[in-house]
Scaffold this active site. Structure first.
Site, mmCIF file in Angstrom:
data_model
loop_
_atom_site.group_PDB
_atom_site.id
_atom_site.type_symbol
_atom_site.label_atom_id
_atom_site.label_comp_id
_atom_site.label_asym_id
_atom_site.label_seq_id
_atom_site.Cartn_x
_atom_site.Cartn_y
_atom_site.Cartn_z
ATOM 1 N N GLU A 35 76.285 -54.271 -12.862
ATOM 2 C CA GLU A 35 74.846 -54.328 -13.102
ATOM 3 C C GLU A 35 74.267 -52.949 -13.386
ATOM 4 O OE1 GLU A 35 73.033 -56.401 -9.827
ATOM 5 O OE2 GLU A 35 74.285 -58.177 -10.122
ATOM 6 N N CYS A 36 74.967 -52.175 -14.157
ATOM 7 C CA CYS A 36 74.605 -50.786 -14.445
ATOM 8 C C CYS A 36 74.230 -50.651 -15.917
ATOM 9 C CB CYS A 36 75.821 -49.905 -14.111
ATOM 10 S SG CYS A 36 75.650 -48.156 -14.506
ATOM 11 N N GLY A 37 73.416 -49.674 -16.230
ATOM 12 C CA GLY A 37 73.093 -49.411 -17.624
ATOM 13 C C GLY A 37 74.316 -49.039 -18.447
ATOM 14 N N PHE A 38 75.366 -48.566 -17.774
ATOM 15 C CA PHE A 38 76.603 -48.197 -18.466
ATOM 16 C C PHE A 38 77.618 -49.341 -18.523
ATOM 17 C CE2 PHE A 38 75.192 -43.973 -16.755
ATOM 18 C CZ PHE A 38 74.860 -43.426 -17.990
ATOM 19 N N THR A 39 77.287 -50.494 -17.942
ATOM 20 C CA THR A 39 78.214 -51.627 -17.908
ATOM 21 C C THR A 39 78.756 -52.006 -19.285
ATOM 22 O OG1 THR A 39 77.221 -52.455 -15.871
ATOM 23 C CG2 THR A 39 78.459 -54.040 -17.177
#
Length: 164
Positions: A35-39
């Site tokens: 659930e990360c912006g980098f996912t």
């Protein structure tokens, strides 16, 4: 410890995995989160794995919930997410801590071997990457903002030159 092959880690299914089983390969070790912006980097990591696996690259994913609680799921949820959203086929490991007293010994070693920007030791966020030579020593550390495709030159160097 002098190289990555001296460590063990549990697979996503909970089975112990001696990292010595990857001996002689170039490794890209990444702390991940769903659930990360980098996912979306999962897609780039999978692409690198597909492109270079036959030449000796292994991507090793280590889910971590230490940054913004962006990996809240259990092992089954993490596995389903990675497979259904990004068709991840590279090895994924059990959720670990990468910083602090409970940090996995592998990450304690990685962060000692290769410090981050301005000499910082700790992992700053999800999707920090470590590229490991075939001899098990750390070649380079990359920030979360470094996209997987930006690692191609270094991966090619390590795959092409056994002495690199």
């Amino acid at each position: 410890m002098s190289n990555i092959y001296q460590f063990d880690a549990n697979s996503l299914s909970g089975q112990p995995v001696p990292l010595s089983q990857f001996q002689g390969k170039v490794l890209l070790v990444v702390n991940t989160a769903s659930e990360c912006g980098f996912t979306p980097q999962y897609a780039g990591l999978q692409k690198l794995y597909e492109e270079y696996r036959e030449r000796g690259l292994e991507v090793l994913g280590f889910p971590c919930n230490q940054f913004g609680k962006q990996e809240p799921g259990d092992a089954q949820q993490i596995g389903q997410f990675c497979e259904s959203r990004f068709s991840v086929s590279f090895p994924m490991f059990a959720k670990i801590d990468v910083n602090g007293e409970q940090a996995h010994p592998l990450y304690r070693w990685l962060t000692t071997e290769k410090r981050g920007v301005l000499g910082t030791q700790g992992i700053k966020w999800n999707f920090t990457k470590f590229l490991v030579r075939r001899d098990g020593t750390v070649y380079e550390r990359y920030a979360p903002t470094t996209k997987p495709e930006e690692l191609r030159k270094d991966i090619e160097t390590l795959l092409s030159d056994p002495a690199a």
